[in-house]
Design a protein around this motif. Structure first.
Motif, PDB file in Angstrom:
ATOM      1  N   TYR A  60      15.620   5.477   2.181  1.00 45.11           N
ATOM      2  CA  TYR A  60      14.830   5.276   3.396  1.00 45.11           C
ATOM      3  C   TYR A  60      14.654   3.813   3.776  1.00 45.11           C
ATOM      4  N   ILE A  61      14.910   2.922   2.838  1.00 49.28           N
ATOM      5  CA  ILE A  61      14.859   1.481   3.108  1.00 49.28           C
ATOM      6  C   ILE A  61      16.169   0.873   2.627  1.00 49.28           C
ATOM      7  N   LEU A 115      -4.547 -10.512  -2.364  1.00 48.74           N
ATOM      8  CA  LEU A 115      -3.382  -9.698  -2.035  1.00 48.74           C
ATOM      9  C   LEU A 115      -3.677  -8.861  -0.797  1.00 48.74           C
ATOM     10  N   GLU A 116      -2.627  -8.454  -0.114  1.00 47.49           N
ATOM     11  CA  GLU A 116      -2.776  -7.621   1.078  1.00 47.49           C
ATOM     12  C   GLU A 116      -2.355  -6.192   0.764  1.00 47.49           C
ATOM     13  N   PRO A 117      -3.278  -5.240   0.836  1.00 44.71           N
ATOM     14  CA  PRO A 117      -2.905  -3.837   0.606  1.00 44.71           C
ATOM     15  C   PRO A 117      -1.840  -3.397   1.609  1.00 44.71           C
ATOM     16  N   LEU A 118      -0.757  -2.812   1.116  1.00 49.90           N
ATOM     17  CA  LEU A 118       0.334  -2.377   1.983  1.00 49.90           C
ATOM     18  C   LEU A 118       0.133  -0.925   2.422  1.00 49.90           C
ATOM     19  N   ALA A 119       0.104  -0.013   1.482  1.00 52.79           N
ATOM     20  CA  ALA A 119      -0.108   1.405   1.769  1.00 52.79           C
ATOM     21  C   ALA A 119      -0.327   2.126   0.446  1.00 52.79           C
ATOM     22  N   ALA A 268       8.656   4.539   5.987  1.00 52.40           N
ATOM     23  CA  ALA A 268       9.440   4.873   4.798  1.00 52.40           C
ATOM     24  C   ALA A 268       8.616   5.653   3.776  1.00 52.40           C
ATOM     25  N   ILE A 269       7.358   5.289   3.588  1.00 55.21           N
ATOM     26  CA  ILE A 269       6.534   5.975   2.595  1.00 55.21           C
ATOM     27  C   ILE A 269       6.274   7.414   3.020  1.00 55.21           C
ATOM     28  N   VAL A 272       9.566   9.190   2.197  1.00 55.82           N
ATOM     29  CA  VAL A 272       9.897   9.384   0.784  1.00 55.82           C
ATOM     30  C   VAL A 272       8.957  10.413   0.151  1.00 55.82           C
ATOM     31  N   LEU A 273       7.702  10.470   0.590  1.00 59.58           N
ATOM     32  CA  LEU A 273       6.787  11.475   0.056  1.00 59.58           C
ATOM     33  C   LEU A 273       7.182  12.889   0.485  1.00 59.58           C
ATOM     34  N   ALA A 274       7.870  12.991   1.630  1.00 61.92           N
ATOM     35  CA  ALA A 274       8.321  14.297   2.107  1.00 61.92           C
ATOM     36  C   ALA A 274       9.699  14.679   1.571  1.00 61.92           C
ATOM     37  N   ASP A 275      10.364  13.767   0.872  1.00 58.74           N
ATOM     38  CA  ASP A 275      11.696  14.040   0.333  1.00 58.74           C
ATOM     39  C   ASP A 275      11.610  15.199  -0.674  1.00 58.74           C
TER      40      ASP A 275
END
Length: 319
Positions: A60-61, A115-119, A268-269, A272-275
């Motif tokens: 996905y990436i 840090l910056e939370p991404l997801a 993308a997340i 990938v979680l639905a893969d």
């Protein structure tokens, strides 16, 4: 406090998984290699998660993903490593409650605020386990033994959610078990198997091989509800001790991540979680998909940190 945190988690979960879709081609990415940093040692929960996730992210990436283990300081060195990296999407950190606890208890020079939370990707199940051929068959047995003699319990590093859960259980049960910590879940499991520790506290993926081999027995989960895949395992609260914890698993990067990177990861997340193949794998590991997009993740992390700090102040762990 626990109800507030659990409710917040559930609300964001409902928001995050509403519009999953799959892409046919990997999304173009500004870097050929992306480094995923973890404070966990090989075999630990975050290490295992990142290595499994890396096998599917490339669908996905459009990049190659590598896992880097940075040990020391209960996550402090890993946080410093990521905070010093370019804020361009080439380096991310496996964010778990440990990086909150380390920041609050150890007060390192670099904290979760740097840090910056991404997801977020998952909510994880924390379990209490023992060796299958040992004398302990329930959490009641564990507590009864701890009231009669000196015992040792194992958990990951002193600032982890597992250690905090153990301390809260000790407090709720009125016992004074010795808590021994290690940087990785593998060492804890070995000490449970050889009888050095009565119990270990950790994630199912850390003990999966021995659990499947019938050498590990699950005694309870700290989840608010029973684990769907393990319906016979009671919650700690059901066992008579009012302790629940929820563990998040996500990604964070250096501060100042560009919008094109955060938006790409959001898409993308979800994908990938639905893969289907990955879903089968993470379901086996008893990981619950809990997608929190970038726009909401900072609020979630702040809420978790504020709630945790309030508890630590209440118990006198921090001032």
């Amino acid at each position: 406090m626990r109800k507030t945190l659990t409710g917040f988690l559930s609300a964001v979960l409902a928001l995050g998984l509403g519009t999953l879709s799959l892409t046919a081609e990997p999304l173009p990415y500004p870097h050929k290699v992306v480094t995923l940093v973890t404070h966990s040692s090989p075999g630990g929960g975050s290490d295992l998660l990142l290595r499994q996730l890396s096998k599917y992210l490339g669908k996905y990436i459009g990049a190659t993903f590598v896992v880097e283990n940075v040990h020391g300081g209960s996550g402090a060195k890993a946080m410093a490593r990521v905070a010093a990296a370019p804020a361009d999407g080439s380096v991310f950190y496996a964010a778990t409650p440990t990086y909150i606890h380390t920041s609050l208890l150890s007060k390192p020079s670099v904290t979760y605020k740097d840090l910056e939370p991404l997801a977020n990707l998952f909510a994880d199940s924390e379990v209490i386990y023992t060796r299958a051929d040992g004398p302990l068959t329930s959490l009641k047995d564990v507590i009864d033994r701890a009231k009669k003699e000196r015992v040792r319990w194992g958990a990951s590093n002193p600032t982890s959610l597992e250690s905090q859960a153990a301390e809260r259980l000790k407090r709720a049960a009125g016992v004074d078990a010795t808590l021994v910590t290690h940087e990785g879940g593998g060492e804890i499991m070995l000490n449970v198997l050889n009888g050095t520790f009565d119990i270990g506290i950790g994630e199912i993926q850390e003990i999966r091989s021995q659990l499947d081999a019938g050498k590990i027995r699950l005694l309870a989960t700290f989840n608010p509800q029973r684990i769907p895949e393990k319906p016979d395992v009671p919650t700690v609260k059901e066992s008579g001790y009012d302790v629940t914890v929820v563990k998040f698993r996500g990604l964070a990067g250096p501060k100042g991540l560009p919008d094109n990177v955060t938006k790409l990861w959001d898409e993308a997340i979800k994908n990938v979680l639905a893969d289907p193949d990955y879903k089968a794998r993470y379901t086996e590991e008893v990981l619950v998909p809990n997608y929190i997009p970038h726009a909401q993740y900072q609020a979630f992390i702040t809420h978790f940190a504020d709630t945790t700090e309030a508890f630590l102040k209440e118990t006198g762990a921090v001032k």
